[in-house]
Design a protein around this motif. Structure first.
Motif, PDB file in Angstrom:
ATOM      1  N   ALA A 128     -14.997  -1.647   6.989  1.00 28.05           N
ATOM      2  CA  ALA A 128     -14.232  -2.884   7.017  1.00 28.05           C
ATOM      3  C   ALA A 128     -13.080  -2.784   6.023  1.00 28.05           C
ATOM      4  O   ALA A 128     -13.120  -1.981   5.082  1.00 28.05           O
ATOM      5  CB  ALA A 128     -15.139  -4.060   6.666  1.00 28.05           C
ATOM      6  N   PRO A 129     -12.029  -3.571   6.199  1.00 29.57           N
ATOM      7  CA  PRO A 129     -10.914  -3.527   5.239  1.00 29.57           C
ATOM      8  C   PRO A 129     -11.398  -3.820   3.829  1.00 29.57           C
ATOM      9  O   PRO A 129     -12.304  -4.620   3.612  1.00 29.57           O
ATOM     10  CB  PRO A 129      -9.985  -4.642   5.749  1.00 29.57           C
ATOM     11  N   GLY A 130     -10.787  -3.161   2.868  1.00 30.53           N
ATOM     12  CA  GLY A 130     -11.158  -3.343   1.470  1.00 30.53           C
ATOM     13  C   GLY A 130     -10.960  -2.063   0.682  1.00 30.53           C
ATOM     14  O   GLY A 130     -10.541  -1.037   1.221  1.00 30.53           O
ATOM     15  N   THR A 131     -11.261  -2.115  -0.609  1.00 28.88           N
ATOM     16  CA  THR A 131     -11.147  -0.960  -1.490  1.00 28.88           C
ATOM     17  C   THR A 131     -12.535  -0.417  -1.792  1.00 28.88           C
ATOM     18  O   THR A 131     -13.444  -1.183  -2.135  1.00 28.88           O
ATOM     19  CB  THR A 131     -10.438  -1.328  -2.801  1.00 28.88           C
ATOM     20  N   VAL A 183     -10.289   4.554  -2.407  1.00 27.50           N
ATOM     21  CA  VAL A 183      -9.561   4.534  -1.141  1.00 27.50           C
ATOM     22  C   VAL A 183      -9.503   3.098  -0.642  1.00 27.50           C
ATOM     23  O   VAL A 183     -10.504   2.382  -0.698  1.00 27.50           O
ATOM     24  CB  VAL A 183     -10.236   5.414  -0.067  1.00 27.50           C
ATOM     25  N   GLN A 184      -8.326   2.696  -0.150  1.00 32.20           N
ATOM     26  CA  GLN A 184      -8.185   1.358   0.407  1.00 32.20           C
ATOM     27  C   GLN A 184      -8.052   1.436   1.924  1.00 32.20           C
ATOM     28  O   GLN A 184      -7.228   2.197   2.448  1.00 32.20           O
ATOM     29  CB  GLN A 184      -6.969   0.637  -0.166  1.00 32.20           C
ATOM     30  N   ILE A 185      -8.878   0.665   2.610  1.00 31.66           N
ATOM     31  CA  ILE A 185      -8.782   0.532   4.063  1.00 31.66           C
ATOM     32  C   ILE A 185      -7.995  -0.740   4.353  1.00 31.66           C
ATOM     33  O   ILE A 185      -8.447  -1.850   4.035  1.00 31.66           O
ATOM     34  CB  ILE A 185     -10.169   0.451   4.723  1.00 31.66           C
ATOM     35  N   ALA A 186      -6.810  -0.591   4.897  1.00 32.78           N
ATOM     36  CA  ALA A 186      -5.943  -1.736   5.144  1.00 32.78           C
ATOM     37  C   ALA A 186      -6.286  -2.395   6.469  1.00 32.78           C
ATOM     38  O   ALA A 186      -6.746  -1.749   7.413  1.00 32.78           O
ATOM     39  CB  ALA A 186      -4.478  -1.307   5.130  1.00 32.78           C
ATOM     40  N   LEU A 187      -6.046  -3.696   6.544  1.00 31.13           N
ATOM     41  CA  LEU A 187      -6.275  -4.450   7.765  1.00 31.13           C
ATOM     42  C   LEU A 187      -5.109  -4.224   8.723  1.00 31.13           C
ATOM     43  O   LEU A 187      -3.942  -4.323   8.339  1.00 31.13           O
ATOM     44  CB  LEU A 187      -6.404  -5.934   7.425  1.00 31.13           C
ATOM     45  N   GLN A 188      -5.399  -3.928   9.986  1.00 29.50           N
ATOM     46  CA  GLN A 188      -4.349  -3.659  10.964  1.00 29.50           C
ATOM     47  C   GLN A 188      -3.789  -4.949  11.559  1.00 29.50           C
ATOM     48  O   GLN A 188      -2.588  -5.052  11.801  1.00 29.50           O
ATOM     49  CB  GLN A 188      -4.908  -2.768  12.083  1.00 29.50           C
ATOM     50  N   SER A 189      -4.634  -5.959  11.815  1.00 30.67           N
ATOM     51  CA  SER A 189      -4.183  -7.237  12.359  1.00 30.67           C
ATOM     52  C   SER A 189      -3.875  -8.204  11.225  1.00 30.67           C
ATOM     53  O   SER A 189      -4.079  -7.899  10.050  1.00 30.67           O
ATOM     54  CB  SER A 189      -5.246  -7.819  13.289  1.00 30.67           C
TER      55      SER A 189
END
Length: 355
Positions: free
Chosen positions: A237-240, A262-268
């Motif tokens: 899920a998005p987050g660090t 690592v940061q997972i960025a939100l696409q929407s």
């Protein structure tokens, strides 16, 4: 693998070391998230050390010694300076910070818990696990605050005589993490390995200090040839997130790598989960993540359109999950709608309360 023990020799008298100045740890150390409170014991590290950290490395200026509780949380640390006395103030549950509903792991050491240690070797950028392989200097009848059994007790003083540090069986040359969509790909290399059983891949979510195993990669045993390893996570899920490796030797000795974020960025524009569980009896939970930071209001309505609760009203930062909770203690059984309104979106989730 045979462990190498280093000894700490106490060369100051009881009255001498109690008041001695000690270097303090800095925020940039790997143990910057230490629990702190006023309920503490004191660990004394004498100023003459014979300290082997594995291979040819020894404890040196700039290294950091940290105490950790049973949950792996740092509860005290000190930066080592060659030739100087060092002391650690160890946090324990106190009236000012503890709560019956909060576990001891979140407030410090529990009474009777055995002190454990780890060392950050700055020259190799690695963490060496010491655990409870510690010998304390014997207390004398005159030292009424002294403890030599390693079991945590408030306001007690522990004089360390020796720490046991296992020599690292793996010479780690690099550890990197890169994002691939909503997955993270971890890669690391070793220059040589001795009795290396393998690596547990561990992850800590944003805002927590709890590490969980998410995978395992077998090692090469014993080899002088360079090895390269790779591990891809499940979708995240998005987050660090933070990642590290827990290397395990064939005899059970472990060592930790450095941490990589690592940061997972939100696409929407936003992501809003469904309410779980649904139907709910006592409480329901959902999570909101926004791509751009903004003010958000979250209200609960009944089937008549009446507002019955407010779950959140404030600023939600970008790419940081905001966890929401609906408690049913003041609500009647029935259908409810959770309306989320941000600056750039509106969304609604339905839930059913069953008594």
């Amino acid at each position: 693998m045979t462990r190498t023990t280093f000894r700490l020799y106490l060369i100051v008298c009881w009255m001498g070391w109690v008041g001695a100045a000690a270097p303090t740890a800095h925020a940039q150390t790997p143990f910057s998230e230490c629990i702190q409170n006023v309920d503490n014991a004191t660990v004394v590290l004498p100023d003459t050390l014979d300290s082997a950290l594995g291979g040819s490395a020894t404890l040196a200026s700039g290294d950091v010694v940290a105490a950790v509780n049973a949950a792996g949380r740092c509860v005290g640390q000190v930066a080592w300076t060659d030739g100087r006395l060092a002391t650690l103030s160890i946090a324990g549950p106190s009236e000012a910070t503890s709560d019956p509903n909060v576990p001891d792991s979140e407030t410090g050491y529990a009474a009777g818990e055995v002190l454990s240690f780890r060392v950050y070797d700055a020259s190799a950028d690695r963490v060496v696990e010491i655990g409870d392989a510690v010998r304390y200097a014997a207390c004398t009848p005159q030292q009424i605050l002294c403890r030599d059994d390693g079991a945590y007790a408030t306001n007690r003083i522990y004089v360390v005589d020796a720490l046991g540090a296992g020599a690292l069986p793996v010479e780690l040359a690099g550890f990197d993490a890169t994002r691939n969509g909503n997955r993270v790909v971890l890669q690391w290399q070793t220059l040589s390995e001795t009795n290396n059983a393998g690596f547990a891949v561990q992850r800590a979510d944003a805002g927590t200090s709890t590490w969980q195993d998410i995978g395992y990669v077998a090692g090469a045993g014993t080899t002088n040839e360079p090895q390269t390893y790779r591990f891809a996570t499940d979708p995240l899920a998005p987050g660090t997130y933070r990642f590290r490796l827990k290397q395990t030797d064939l005899d059970g000795t472990t060592a930790l790598s450095k941490e990589v974020p690592v940061q997972i960025a939100l696409q929407s524009a936003f992501a809003l989960s469904e309410v779980a569980p649904n139907p709910m009896r006592e409480r329901g939970r959902l999570s909101l993540t926004v791509r751009e930071g903004q003010d958000v209001a979250v209200h609960v309505y009944n089937v008549l359109g009446q507002r019955v609760a407010t779950l959140f009203d404030g600023r939600v930062p970008a790419n940081s999950p905001q966890r929401l909770e609906l408690r049913a203690n003041r609500l009647a059984s029935g259908v409810y709608f959770i309306r989320v309104r941000g600056e750039h979106f509106t969304a609604t989730r339905r839930t059913t309360l069953v008594r």
